[in-house]
Enzyme design. Sequence first.
Site, PDB file in Angstrom:
ATOM      1  N   HIS A 141       0.831  -1.200   0.000  1.00  0.00           N
ATOM      2  CA  HIS A 141       0.000   0.000   0.000  1.00  0.00           C
ATOM      3  C   HIS A 141       0.867   1.252   0.000  1.00  0.00           C
ATOM      4  CE1 HIS A 141      -2.988   2.818   2.134  1.00  0.00           C
ATOM      5  NE2 HIS A 141      -3.153   2.866   0.828  1.00  0.00           N
ATOM      6  N   GLU A 153       3.171   0.363   3.136  1.00  0.00           N
ATOM      7  CA  GLU A 153       2.746  -0.657   4.098  1.00  0.00           C
ATOM      8  C   GLU A 153       2.775  -2.008   3.373  1.00  0.00           C
ATOM      9  OE1 GLU A 153      -0.490   1.850   6.796  1.00  0.00           O
ATOM     10  OE2 GLU A 153      -1.146   0.977   4.921  1.00  0.00           O
TER      11      GLU A 153
END
Length: 283
Positions: A141, A153
């Site tokens: 992410h 992430e």
Amino acid sequence: MTEIRTIGVIGLGAMGGGIAQLAVEAGYDTIGREVSGELAEAAAGRIGHFLTRKVEKGQLEQADRDVAVARLTTTTELDALAGCDLVIEAIVEELEPKRVLFAELDGICRADAILATNTSALSVTEIAAATARPERVVGMHFFNPAPLMPLVEVVQAELTSPETVESAAAVGARLGKEVVRCHDTPGFVVNRILIPLLNDCLRVLDEARVTPEALDSAMKNGAGWPMGPCTLVDLVGIDVHVHASEALHAQLGEPRMAPPERLVEMQREGKLGRKSGQGFYSY
Ligand code: CAA
């Protein structure tokens, strides 16, 4: 760990285009897939433009820019991603289209290839379940704008193998990102906090009867934010923010996670922020 040489990026909008830019700059052969030749060409043009700006600002050598640009090929065919070691999906933020895509990729990509989703708030586990290789599906992410925001992430879904997590984290590091590993909880780390916070900000517009300019000024000057919440939501995209809010609200049920009515209205009117030329501000 899987050695990653070739990266596929599916969807070359704001996020996918930014991820493809990072990949070519980091030396990966990159194949970008769009639904039409025109969209693919426009995305390649934007990547070329941002890399040219880096040359103009002395952040990149012209020769390195040219080599990076040449590492990008674009396609409209999913089959063209068959040889990729890692595919990063950045299509519309809706579960069903992502599940359909992952099932197709599962049939196209090598058994040892890693499939990553850039989803903001959907369940990576549910996306992975559309494939026969959930241990090789992971969340990666990125944050908007991906070339500028330092974080990625890396999201471990229920069945993601530790090796897949480490391979994705190694790619994140080579893309120059700070990697935070986390589990597949709604909104992961940042959006679990940022989305309800932005929704609170937007509700304050009506409650405190302030203009978007005043709210942005308040949060920049009173809370040290680099850009105000209205500017930020315009950048992220009203539709993207509404989808992410709906996904969090569906999973966690807190009323403040539901998208504010004002945003849903803007989405209905096609005011999607910067990309549509009109959001809280005109562009
Ligand atoms: N891609 C590549 N390069 C870009 C770019 C993009 N999308 N946008 C800008 N640039 C380049 C440009 O070349 C620009 O330079 P020029 O204008 O000279 O061409 C250069 O970056 C610097 O741009 P700015 O001058 O606008 O940079 P800045 O110092 O003002 O910082 C910022 C910009 C980093 C975006 C900063 O304002 C910031 O940190 N804002 C907060 C952003 C944020 O919170 N993002 C997270 C959103 S939430 C999310 O993404 C999660 C989700 O799942 C929805």
